[in-house]
Every structure is written in C-alpha cells, then in structure tokens.
Motif scaffolding. Structure first.
Motif, short mmCIF file in Angstrom:
data_model
loop_
_atom_site.label_atom_id
_atom_site.label_comp_id
_atom_site.label_asym_id
_atom_site.label_seq_id
_atom_site.Cartn_x
_atom_site.Cartn_y
_atom_site.Cartn_z
N GLN A 136 4.17 7.65 -1.02
CA GLN A 136 4.09 7.22 -2.41
C GLN A 136 5.05 6.08 -2.68
OE1 GLN A 136 5.17 10.26 -5.23
NE2 GLN A 136 4.18 9.24 -6.96
N GLY A 137 6.26 6.19 -2.13
CA GLY A 137 7.25 5.13 -2.32
C GLY A 137 6.84 3.82 -1.70
N MET A 138 6.20 3.86 -0.53
CA MET A 138 5.73 2.64 0.11
C MET A 138 4.64 1.97 -0.72
SD MET A 138 5.56 3.74 4.15
CE MET A 138 7.06 4.18 5.04
N ILE A 139 3.79 2.77 -1.32
CA ILE A 139 2.75 2.20 -2.19
C ILE A 139 3.38 1.51 -3.39
CG2 ILE A 139 0.83 2.80 -3.72
CD1 ILE A 139 0.11 5.02 -1.70
N GLU A 140 4.33 2.18 -4.02
CA GLU A 140 4.97 1.63 -5.22
C GLU A 140 5.89 0.45 -4.90
OE1 GLU A 140 6.94 5.05 -6.74
OE2 GLU A 140 5.12 5.94 -7.62
N ALA A 141 6.38 0.36 -3.65
CA ALA A 141 7.30 -0.72 -3.28
C ALA A 141 6.59 -2.02 -2.92
CB ALA A 141 8.18 -0.27 -2.10
N ASP A 142 5.27 -2.00 -2.85
CA ASP A 142 4.52 -3.21 -2.51
C ASP A 142 4.73 -4.26 -3.60
OD1 ASP A 142 2.77 -5.12 -1.64
OD2 ASP A 142 0.97 -4.02 -2.25
N GLU A 155 0.19 13.04 -7.23
CA GLU A 155 1.42 13.65 -6.73
C GLU A 155 1.33 15.17 -6.72
OE1 GLU A 155 6.26 13.49 -7.53
OE2 GLU A 155 4.88 12.25 -8.72
N HIS A 156 0.73 15.76 -7.78
CA HIS A 156 0.70 17.21 -7.87
C HIS A 156 -0.19 17.84 -6.79
CE1 HIS A 156 -2.86 15.83 -9.96
NE2 HIS A 156 -3.35 17.07 -10.01
#
Length: 571
Positions: A136-142, A155-156
């Motif tokens: 999830q963090g890699m997706i958001e860090a793009d 996420e759930h």
C-alpha cells in the motif's frame, strides 16, 4: 518436464559468495521481458524510509536477478514459465518482506491474464500486515500517482485490485484456508521456516502447488530465513531439495531456482565456528550497505553472546543463516555440544555389525503416542571406538495426538530412520527381529547384551524369546539418576572422539529435546517439553552404553562375520 538449456544448478556457489557475485546461473531468459520487469521494480519506492528512495537506489542487485529470472522465463509461444518456483534463503534485515511486496506489485503490473489471482502469504498476522502495508505504501509513494489510479486498495480486506485487468492481489496469513476458492498465478510465501512449525504446513504447501497447476505461467516463491530450530517438516524438505538443485545432484524435471545465501557446510559445522568472524559475514548478506551494516550486526552479536549459547545460536541462524544442528537450550545435556561433530560413524547397520567385535542393544519406549527407540552400539574391532546406529518406530496415534510433530516424524520416515507402524505389533516384532539378527551373528554377549527399562516391557521380552535369544542376554537397566554413569561416560567419549554415531537427524532432534535435571550429586535426562518432545531413541543409546561400559565380549568371538551369519556372503 525438462527444458533444453535451462540448468538451475550453481556448483560454484561458494566461490560466487566469496566474490560477491550473483547466485543466479546463466539462463536463456527473454531479455526484453526481464528488463521490463526490472524497470518496473526499480521505479517502486520504499514507503517507510526518509526521502522514499526508489528501489533502483535502495534495492540490491541480488533481488533484481531474481526478478529477471521470474519474469523473463515465460515462453512467448506456450505461455509456460520455465522458472516455476524460486527458493530464496536470505538472513533477516536484508529486506525480504519489502522485496516480497515489490515482487507482488511487479507481477500485478506485468500480468496480462484477466481476473488473475495472486497471493502474498505471511506466517503471522503481524508479518502479513507489514507486507500489505509495504504494498500500500509503495502505491501511495508513486510521485506520478499512476499506481493510485491503476489499483484499488481495500485495506480492511488486505486486497488490491487492478482496474484494467481486474486481477487481484491478496495478502493472507498462513492457515488451512489460505487456498480456499482460488487458483492463483502467483504465490509468495514469506518466512517458510515459521510456517513449518504448523501441523498442517506440508498439506497447505501441497494445496498451493495443486492450485498453481491450473495456470501455465504460475509462480511459487519462497523467501525465508534459516530456521531458529533444527530444520524439520516442510521447511527441511524444501531446503534439501533446493540445495540438491543448486549442487547439481537433482537435475530431472527441475523448475525451481535456488538462491541460497548460506555458508559452505564446512564453515557451519566446524567446531571452531569460523562463522563468528565478521570478515566472513558479507558472504551471506546480499543487502549489505543498504538495509544492514556490519557494525550494527557486530553490536547485536555481542549482546547475543552475553545472553548465552542458546541466544548466540538463535542469532546466528536468523542473521547469518547458520543452520542449527541441535536445540542448545541452557539446561541441555552436555553431550549435545559435541553430538553433531561425532556424526562420522557407520553409514548403515550392516557396516556397524561387520566392523564390530561386540555389540550391545538398548531399547526404550513409552505409551502408544511415544516412540519406541532401539540403538545398537558396536565396539570397533580395530580401534575399539564405540559406534552407534539407531532407529525408531511410531504408531499413527503419535502423529494424530501430537500433530505438531507429524511433519517432523514423516521426514524421519522418508530418510529411513523411523518406521510408522501399520499393525499394532509391528514395532515389537521388528525390534525383536533386530536383536535376533545380532545374536545369530555372534556379536551379543552371553549375558547383559540387550538393555531396557524393566517397566512395561513384557511384550518385547516375549518377542525376543521367540527369536531364540537366551533370557540371560536381556538385562533390565535402571532409569533416572541410575543412568548417570552412562550420561557422564557418553559425554566424555563424545568429547574425546571415542564415540561416533550414524549422523541421523532423528537422533539430533532427540538429543536437542533432552534436558538435564540435577538430583543430588547425580543428574538425569528428561524431555525438554512434556509430551511434544521425544527422547526415547536417546534413552535407548544410554541403555546400550550402560552395557557396553562393562567391557563385554561377544558370545561367539572369532566366529562367523555378520555377513556370513546372515547369508549375505557366499564362499
């Protein structure tokens, strides 16, 4: 099936480790597909590091080699993946979980199959949550927000869906339901050595392999550290197979790529423990200088030493992939410290009997959910060194009542050191036959040649009598503190090299299970963990040692050799 030109062996792996070279052998990859996968991998960013650097900067080349092999091995005509499995053994703090997360994203981005299913499986809820958090963090860090637009993150549900292909990547915890309702094209198992402690581990891995068969481009990836206990179960099975492929011993129908960052066996089993020298550590640390440093490891290692030998062994297994030979707990039997090095004894029972001038037999067992252990100690006719061979029998109830031991005992069965009984009396009958063979060979003393716990052994005594073995050959060996002479005597003989054994992993497991309890001026050996741990074959060795300590003579000295007596030698 075999593929022309696809050789997964790496016979020069030790030299490659010393030189810091890749452990992936040359493979005829689709370079365009491999380069594209690496380019995707390099653009992903670390979400939990200051500045969120790209993998191009943060990741080691060792994992790029794995990415290349995984995604550059699909036949463009048949769609079949040549590298169908990868087994990566790498110490902790080398970004295993982060790399597993990145690999899952690369697979999603490279995938062309509509509605494909992919799984990343962690051994515990915490590891699974960490892995999903990294994805999830890699997706958001793009920085271009392309990944956020491409993927729908739930996420759930620990689920990520590709909006273009409708492919789904799920992060799950390892359990019996992990494969329910899915036929994935990718499964990444993080920390197999932890999963192997589950009673159902081998069955789940079997289910995973079965589910992957439906898709020709399917890929199974094991990314794991060495076990912090002596390897058993599915972890031991997969590790042995990977080593066999790497060493070129296994060549038929191979589709597994082994990438094993571990010291050569000589470094691991040397009593001087050369792996303690930090100068050797870079060999097994592919991410050195990125996620870990030698200085930090040295500091942690000193702390482990201060906490004792058990913590040192555990630390070395996790941070240097040093395989633990025995569970060296603080209340261990002293002989355990020398047990592994003494595994240079007979390769078989036949060899032991043929080279001995006298033998004694020890037998020990408990209830139906215990093991029945039998051990033979032979005194070498030239060197007079004691040499032992052992075997055990288990009834099916021992597997069902203690399911956590099932994979371990099945492994011993496959290796030929243990028999799972098919009839209620198989163990007693076969133990008696063993004693009968040795008596017929003239190698047992006339008196006190077979030692056993005098309690509850009527069935065994009766069965031995049916083999025409005189009653005087059987002797009761008192247990508890009365075995102290054998316990201390065997410790000394292990230390000075005058006791050798057959190197059986079953016996190593039993020795690791043993704990010592002081009783006044004496000691006794008990189980480390009540019920789960088994030590019966070790107790059989001690029974045989008590009798051999009396310096016996065979009842037919200078008579026929074992091979003659058994009809295996024709003159």
């Amino acid at each position: 099936m075999a593929f022309d030109g696809w050789d997964f062996s790496c016979p020069d792996w030790a030299d490659r480790l010393r030189d810091g070279r890749s452990l992936v052998p040359h493979l005829p990859l689709d370079t365009a597909a491999a380069d594209q996968a690496v380019a995707i991998f390099d653009r992903l960013r670390l979400p939990d590091v200051v500045g969120q650097p790209a993998m191009a900067e943060a990741a080691g080349d060792w994992f790029r080699d794995i990415i290349r092999a995984a995604f550059g091995s699909i036949d463009p005509e048949s769609g079949q993946r040549r590298v169908a499995e990868i087994f990566a053994l790498v110490p902790k703090k080398n970004s295993k979980t982060t790399n597993a997360a990145a690999m899952g994203l690369v697979a999603m981005l490279a995938n062309r199959r509509p509605n494909a299913e992919m799984l990343v499986v962690g051994p515990t809820q915490d590891v699974a949550d960490l892995c999903f958090g990294q994805i999830q963090g890699m997706i958001e860090a793009d920085p271009d927000e392309y990944l956020s637009k491409r993927f729908h993150v739930q996420e759930h549900l620990k689920r990520i869906t590709c909006r273009i292909t409708r492919a789904v990547l799920r992060v799950k915890t390892f359990d019996m339901r992990v494969m329910t309702g899915t036929k994935p094209v990718l499964v990444i198992l993080d920390e197999l050595h932890v999963m192997a402690s589950s009673a159902f581990a081998s069955r789940v891995v079997g289910q995973i392999r079965g589910g992957l068969l439906a898709n020709p481009e399917s890929l199974l990836v094991f990314i794991t550290t060495q076990s912090d206990r002596p390897p058993t179960g599915v972890f031991e099975t997969e590790l042995k197979y990977a080593r066999g492929v790497r060493d070129g011993v296994i060549r038929e129908d191979v589709r597994m790529l082994p990438v094993l960052y571990e010291f050569p066996e000589a470094v691991q089993i040397d009593e001087r423990k050369p792996w303690r020298d930090p100068k050797l550590w870079p060999m097994v640390l592919p991410n050195l200088g990125r996620s870990i440093s030698i200085e930090r490891l040295v500091s942690e290692y000193r702390g482990a030493i201060d906490r004792g030998i058990e913590e040192e062994a555990r630390w070395a297994s996790q941070h240097l992939n040093v395989q633990i030979g025995l569970a060296l707990h603080t209340d261990r039997w002293v002989g355990a410290d020398y047990w592994v090095a003494a595994g240079k004894g007979p390769a078989s029972l036949d060899e032991l009997l043929e080279t001995s001038d006298v033998c004694t037999v020890g037998i020990d067992g408990g209830g139906l959910d215990d093991l029945l252990g039998a051990a033979v100690i032979g005194r070498h006719r030239e060197t007079r060194v004691w040499r032992s061979w052992a075997h055990a029998w288990a009834h099916p109830i021992a597997l069902t009542r203690r399911p956590e031991n099932e994979d371990t005992l099945r492994g011993f069965e496959r290796a030929g050191h243990l028999t799972i009984c098919e009839t209620p009396t198989q163990d007693v009958v076969e133990v008696a036959a063993l004693v009968g063979r040795i008596w017929s060979a003239g190698l047992l003393p006339e008196k006190a040649g077979v030692g056993l716990d005098p309690n509850g052994v009527a069935a065994i005594v009766d069965a031995i009598a049916e083999e025409d073995v005189p009653d005087e050959v059987i002797a009761g060996v008192s247990q508890g503190w009365r075995l102290c002479a054998a316990i201390w005597g065997l410790e000394r003989k292990l230390h000075d090299g005058t006791f050798l054994h057959d190197g059986s992993p079953m016996m190593a497991w039993c020795v690791g299970n043993a704990r010592v309890e002081p009783r006044g001026n004496a000691v006794l050996i008990t189980k480390q963990i009540s019920g789960k741990a088994k030590i019966d074959p070790l107790m059989a060795v001690l029974d045989a040692a008590m009798l051999m300590a009396a310096n016996p003579e065979a009842h037919a000295p200078g008579g026929r050799s074992y091979l003659e007596a058994s009809g295996l030698m024709v003159l």
